[in-house]
Write an enzyme that holds these catalytic residues in place. Structure first.
Site, PDB file in Angstrom:
ATOM      1  N   ASP A 277      -1.220  -1.688  -4.483  1.00 39.51           N
ATOM      2  CA  ASP A 277      -2.403  -1.484  -4.170  1.00 39.51           C
ATOM      3  C   ASP A 277      -2.988  -0.006  -4.338  1.00 39.51           C
ATOM      4  O   ASP A 277      -2.088   0.846  -4.502  1.00 39.51           O
ATOM      5  CB  ASP A 277      -2.610  -1.837  -2.689  1.00 39.51           C
ATOM      6  CG  ASP A 277      -2.847  -3.309  -2.064  1.00 39.51           C
ATOM      7  OD1 ASP A 277      -2.732  -4.237  -3.251  1.00 39.51           O
ATOM      8  OD2 ASP A 277      -2.837  -3.617  -1.146  1.00 39.51           O
TER       9      ASP A 277
ATOM     10  N   LYS B 148       0.988  -1.078  -0.054  1.00 37.37           N
ATOM     11  CA  LYS B 148       0.003   0.016  -0.008  1.00 37.37           C
ATOM     12  C   LYS B 148       0.916   1.241   0.270  1.00 37.37           C
ATOM     13  O   LYS B 148       1.580   1.448   0.785  1.00 37.37           O
ATOM     14  CB  LYS B 148      -0.933   0.118   1.210  1.00 37.37           C
ATOM     15  CG  LYS B 148      -1.921  -0.890   1.185  1.00 37.37           C
ATOM     16  CD  LYS B 148      -2.998  -0.450   2.215  1.00 37.37           C
ATOM     17  CE  LYS B 148      -4.331  -1.558   2.367  1.00 37.37           C
ATOM     18  NZ  LYS B 148      -4.655  -2.183   1.364  1.00 37.37           N
TER      19      LYS B 148
ATOM     20  N   ARG C 188      -4.806  -4.864 -11.739  1.00 33.63           N
ATOM     21  CA  ARG C 188      -5.914  -5.696 -11.074  1.00 33.63           C
ATOM     22  C   ARG C 188      -7.222  -4.782 -11.186  1.00 33.63           C
ATOM     23  O   ARG C 188      -7.011  -3.506 -10.579  1.00 33.63           O
ATOM     24  CB  ARG C 188      -5.548  -5.843  -9.801  1.00 33.63           C
ATOM     25  CG  ARG C 188      -6.620  -6.506  -8.877  1.00 33.63           C
ATOM     26  CD  ARG C 188      -6.350  -6.119  -7.369  1.00 33.63           C
ATOM     27  NE  ARG C 188      -4.906  -6.619  -6.926  1.00 33.63           N
ATOM     28  CZ  ARG C 188      -4.187  -6.154  -5.874  1.00 33.63           C
ATOM     29  NH1 ARG C 188      -4.535  -4.993  -5.324  1.00 33.63           N
ATOM     30  NH2 ARG C 188      -3.174  -6.536  -5.538  1.00 33.63           N
TER      31      ARG C 188
ATOM     32  N   GLN D 153      -9.784   0.959  -9.813  1.00 31.11           N
ATOM     33  CA  GLN D 153     -10.912   1.023  -9.122  1.00 31.11           C
ATOM     34  C   GLN D 153     -12.051   1.422 -10.439  1.00 31.11           C
ATOM     35  O   GLN D 153     -12.241   2.463 -10.635  1.00 31.11           O
ATOM     36  CB  GLN D 153     -11.148   1.881  -8.166  1.00 31.11           C
ATOM     37  CG  GLN D 153     -10.171   1.476  -6.776  1.00 31.11           C
ATOM     38  CD  GLN D 153      -9.558   2.777  -5.919  1.00 31.11           C
ATOM     39  OE1 GLN D 153      -9.378   3.963  -6.552  1.00 31.11           O
ATOM     40  NE2 GLN D 153      -9.412   2.342  -4.800  1.00 31.11           N
TER      41      GLN D 153
ATOM     42  N   GLY E 179     -13.617  -1.350  -5.858  1.00 27.26           N
ATOM     43  CA  GLY E 179     -13.209   0.056  -5.242  1.00 27.26           C
ATOM     44  C   GLY E 179     -13.744  -0.044  -3.748  1.00 27.26           C
ATOM     45  O   GLY E 179     -14.798  -0.200  -3.482  1.00 27.26           O
ATOM     46  N   ALA E 180     -12.782  -0.022  -2.828  1.00 23.00           N
ATOM     47  CA  ALA E 180     -13.056   0.135  -1.400  1.00 23.00           C
ATOM     48  C   ALA E 180     -13.019   1.357  -0.717  1.00 23.00           C
ATOM     49  O   ALA E 180     -13.283   1.332   0.346  1.00 23.00           O
ATOM     50  CB  ALA E 180     -12.026  -0.863  -0.649  1.00 23.00           C
TER      51      ALA E 180
ATOM     52  N   ARG F 191     -12.755  -4.727   9.614  1.00 24.33           N
ATOM     53  CA  ARG F 191     -13.169  -4.163   8.434  1.00 24.33           C
ATOM     54  C   ARG F 191     -14.043  -5.362   7.563  1.00 24.33           C
ATOM     55  O   ARG F 191     -14.969  -5.274   7.032  1.00 24.33           O
ATOM     56  CB  ARG F 191     -12.121  -3.737   7.667  1.00 24.33           C
ATOM     57  CG  ARG F 191     -12.376  -2.614   6.619  1.00 24.33           C
ATOM     58  CD  ARG F 191     -11.361  -2.068   5.700  1.00 24.33           C
ATOM     59  NE  ARG F 191     -10.003  -1.920   6.655  1.00 24.33           N
ATOM     60  CZ  ARG F 191      -9.011  -1.744   6.057  1.00 24.33           C
ATOM     61  NH1 ARG F 191      -8.795  -2.019   4.839  1.00 24.33           N
ATOM     62  NH2 ARG F 191      -7.963  -1.604   6.658  1.00 24.33           N
ATOM     63  N   ARG F 192     -13.381  -6.497   7.483  1.00 26.26           N
ATOM     64  CA  ARG F 192     -13.867  -7.478   6.822  1.00 26.26           C
ATOM     65  C   ARG F 192     -15.402  -7.945   7.356  1.00 26.26           C
ATOM     66  O   ARG F 192     -16.239  -8.279   6.721  1.00 26.26           O
ATOM     67  CB  ARG F 192     -12.919  -8.842   6.784  1.00 26.26           C
ATOM     68  CG  ARG F 192     -11.766  -8.895   6.144  1.00 26.26           C
ATOM     69  CD  ARG F 192     -11.992  -9.241   4.817  1.00 26.26           C
ATOM     70  NE  ARG F 192     -12.152  -8.313   3.999  1.00 26.26           N
ATOM     71  CZ  ARG F 192     -11.698  -7.015   3.406  1.00 26.26           C
ATOM     72  NH1 ARG F 192     -10.086  -6.766   3.940  1.00 26.26           N
ATOM     73  NH2 ARG F 192     -12.039  -5.938   2.872  1.00 26.26           N
TER      74      ARG F 192
HETATM   75  P1  FAD Z   1     -19.123  -7.376  -3.760  1.00 29.44           P
HETATM   76  O1  FAD Z   1     -19.719  -6.318  -4.813  1.00 29.44           O
HETATM   77  O2  FAD Z   1     -18.878  -6.858  -2.361  1.00 29.44           O
HETATM   78  O3  FAD Z   1     -20.061  -8.436  -3.775  1.00 29.44           O
HETATM   79  C1  FAD Z   1     -20.731  -9.033  -5.123  1.00 29.44           C
HETATM   80  C2  FAD Z   1     -21.106 -10.454  -4.914  1.00 29.44           C
HETATM   81  O4  FAD Z   1     -19.779 -11.311  -4.794  1.00 29.44           O
HETATM   82  C3  FAD Z   1     -21.891 -10.911  -3.741  1.00 29.44           C
HETATM   83  O5  FAD Z   1     -23.325 -10.541  -4.105  1.00 29.44           O
HETATM   84  C4  FAD Z   1     -21.600 -12.275  -3.396  1.00 29.44           C
HETATM   85  O6  FAD Z   1     -22.329 -13.173  -4.620  1.00 29.44           O
HETATM   86  C5  FAD Z   1     -20.182 -12.304  -3.602  1.00 29.44           C
HETATM   87  N1  FAD Z   1     -19.424 -12.250  -2.474  1.00 29.44           N
HETATM   88  C6  FAD Z   1     -18.708 -11.145  -2.151  1.00 29.44           C
HETATM   89  N2  FAD Z   1     -18.069 -11.180  -0.989  1.00 29.44           N
HETATM   90  C7  FAD Z   1     -18.396 -12.465  -0.333  1.00 29.44           C
HETATM   91  C8  FAD Z   1     -18.431 -13.387   0.710  1.00 29.44           C
HETATM   92  N3  FAD Z   1     -17.601 -12.718   1.545  1.00 29.44           N
HETATM   93  N4  FAD Z   1     -18.765 -14.599   0.620  1.00 29.44           N
HETATM   94  C9  FAD Z   1     -19.582 -15.094  -0.223  1.00 29.44           C
HETATM   95  N5  FAD Z   1     -19.801 -14.236  -1.486  1.00 29.44           N
HETATM   96  C10 FAD Z   1     -19.179 -13.035  -1.642  1.00 29.44           C
HETATM   97  N6  FAD Z   1      -9.929  -1.978  -3.308  1.00 29.44           N
HETATM   98  C11 FAD Z   1      -9.163  -1.088  -3.305  1.00 29.44           C
HETATM   99  O7  FAD Z   1      -9.753   0.058  -3.390  1.00 29.44           O
HETATM  100  N7  FAD Z   1      -7.866  -0.830  -3.420  1.00 29.44           N
HETATM  101  C12 FAD Z   1      -7.039  -2.216  -3.596  1.00 29.44           C
HETATM  102  O8  FAD Z   1      -5.949  -2.183  -3.887  1.00 29.44           O
HETATM  103  C13 FAD Z   1      -7.852  -3.448  -3.468  1.00 29.44           C
HETATM  104  N8  FAD Z   1      -7.108  -4.760  -3.761  1.00 29.44           N
HETATM  105  C14 FAD Z   1      -8.216  -6.029  -3.793  1.00 29.44           C
HETATM  106  C15 FAD Z   1      -7.413  -7.017  -3.857  1.00 29.44           C
HETATM  107  C16 FAD Z   1      -8.139  -8.182  -4.084  1.00 29.44           C
HETATM  108  C17 FAD Z   1      -7.244  -9.513  -4.545  1.00 29.44           C
HETATM  109  C18 FAD Z   1      -9.546  -8.114  -3.931  1.00 29.44           C
HETATM  110  C19 FAD Z   1     -10.431  -9.255  -4.188  1.00 29.44           C
HETATM  111  C20 FAD Z   1     -10.106  -6.758  -3.684  1.00 29.44           C
HETATM  112  C21 FAD Z   1      -9.442  -5.682  -3.364  1.00 29.44           C
HETATM  113  N9  FAD Z   1     -10.119  -4.379  -3.031  1.00 29.44           N
HETATM  114  C22 FAD Z   1      -9.299  -3.316  -3.284  1.00 29.44           C
HETATM  115  C23 FAD Z   1     -11.542  -4.514  -2.573  1.00 29.44           C
HETATM  116  C24 FAD Z   1     -12.383  -4.287  -3.709  1.00 29.44           C
HETATM  117  O9  FAD Z   1     -12.454  -2.870  -4.088  1.00 29.44           O
HETATM  118  C25 FAD Z   1     -13.904  -4.518  -3.236  1.00 29.44           C
HETATM  119  O10 FAD Z   1     -14.404  -3.573  -2.366  1.00 29.44           O
HETATM  120  C26 FAD Z   1     -14.082  -6.041  -2.873  1.00 29.44           C
HETATM  121  O11 FAD Z   1     -13.443  -6.836  -3.731  1.00 29.44           O
HETATM  122  C27 FAD Z   1     -15.723  -6.152  -2.903  1.00 29.44           C
HETATM  123  O12 FAD Z   1     -16.209  -6.167  -4.202  1.00 29.44           O
HETATM  124  P2  FAD Z   1     -16.574  -7.558  -4.875  1.00 29.44           P
HETATM  125  O13 FAD Z   1     -16.349  -7.162  -6.207  1.00 29.44           O
HETATM  126  O14 FAD Z   1     -15.463  -8.623  -4.389  1.00 29.44           O
HETATM  127  O15 FAD Z   1     -17.837  -8.084  -4.452  1.00 29.44           O
END
Ligand code: FAD
Length: 279
Positions: free
Chosen positions: A107, A73, A158, A137, A162-163, A260-261
């Site tokens: 990141d 990060k 990647r 993002q 977006g978080a 956070r998770r």
């Molecule tokens: P979401 O929109 O949260 O969920 C969509 C669907 O996915 C859900 O309806 C469900 O079907 C499935 N799902 C999601 N979570 C779960 C769970 N816990 N159990 C079962 N099913 C689930 N963000 C940044 O801003 N900067 C970064 O550098 C960054 N790096 C990342 C690196 C990785 C490897 C990953 C996976 C994520 C990263 N993120 C980062 C976070 C990202 O921006 C999202 O906030 C996060 O991944 C949630 O979005 P999503 O697309 O996974 O699914």
């Protein structure tokens, strides 16, 4: 010692535990992306300490026979102290990663850091001929332009939803609109990238879209998910022959990451509560 439920999401407190987890998931065909937990240091010493921890981790990863990369990060290695500090700490990490043959991800943090992060990626991806990756993002409206700029570079991007919630005018807030943007951006990446597409999402819809795009364009891609999230799916996808990478954090700053998770998904919190009640 990390308690049982948190240890589903965090690989351990030490680099040795993180590497042991990488070895474990490698047996199921999943690669590891190791992240030392830490961010937003306002003073230089902790940023320099995390730089040194990454340097040692890279040496260990290079020595071990594992499929593992790292993810750093910017605010963990000094961006909040100054852009110069960030660059001074990033350069030796990337140099060591190159020496050890370990891939280095950067990141992406909040929208105010996008320019400096993308600039750093551009410099290092070119200098290392593709040994570096960056996260972009889909919720940021500027991302199509960033992707256009990065498409011809060696290295990997990647794509995530977006978080960090950015200001309204700069971003999509509606979840469905973010998903649509993600699918559009994936389409661009599969069409315009020769390689280096990383799908950072747990969303089955995004992963299915990537599979369809692969059938159409045959652009190599990898799927990246977090440790502790859809673990069965990670191993099933790897068994089906897809390249899967698990992002695995480690370190003694695990409580805030774990909470956070928990906040992010009610399912995780419910699971944790059930486990506590049953123990
Ligand atoms: P979401 O929109 O949260 O969920 C969509 C669907 O996915 C859900 O309806 C469900 O079907 C499935 N799902 C999601 N979570 C779960 C769970 N816990 N159990 C079962 N099913 C689930 N963000 C940044 O801003 N900067 C970064 O550098 C960054 N790096 C990342 C690196 C990785 C490897 C990953 C996976 C994520 C990263 N993120 C980062 C976070 C990202 O921006 C999202 O906030 C996060 O991944 C949630 O979005 P999503 O697309 O996974 O699914």
């Amino acid at each position: 010692m990390i308690p049982p439920i948190a240890s589903d999401f965090v690989a351990g407190e030490s680099p040795a535990e993180a590497i042991s987890h990488v070895r474990h998931i490698n047996r199921g065909g999943v690669g590891g992306i190791v992240n030392l937990l830490g961010e937003h240091y306002e003073k230089r010493p902790p940023a320099d300490a995390d730089r040194d921890a990454y340097l040692a981790l890279l040496t260990d990863l290079g020595r071990e026979d594992v499929s593992g990369s790292i993810s750093v990060k910017p605010s963990q290695i000094g961006l909040d102290v100054g852009e110069g500090v960030f660059e001074e700490n990033l350069a030796p990490i990337i140099e060591r990663a190159e020496e050890e043959g370990v891939f280095c991800w950067i990141d992406m943090e909040d929208h105010a850091t996008t320019d400096v992060t993308v600039d750093a990626y551009e410099r290092h991806a070119t200098a290392t001929d593709g040994g570096v990756g960056v996260c972009l993002q889909a919720n940021l409206k500027r991302t199509p332009e960033d992707l256009q700029r990065l498409a011809a570079l060696p290295g990997k991007v990647r794509l995530v939803k977006g978080a960090y919630p950015p200001p309204k005018g700069l971003s999509y807030r509606d979840r469905e609109r973010v998903s649509e943007a993600y699918e559009e951006l994936l389409g661009f990446m599969f069409r315009e990238f020769d390689a280096g597409v990383a799908v950072g999402s747990h969303d089955p819809r995004m992963i299915d879209r990537a599979k369809e795009l692969y059938e159409e364009y045959r652009t190599p891609f990898e799927i990246q998910m977090l440790m502790g999230v859809r673990t069965d799916a990670q191993f099933e996808l790897a068994k089906e022959g897809y390249a899967v990478e698990q992002y695995l954090p480690y370190g003694n700053r695990w409580p805030s990451y774990f909470y956070r998770r928990m906040r992010e998904r009610k399912e995780n919190a419910a699971f944790a509560l059930r486990a506590i009640a049953g123990s």
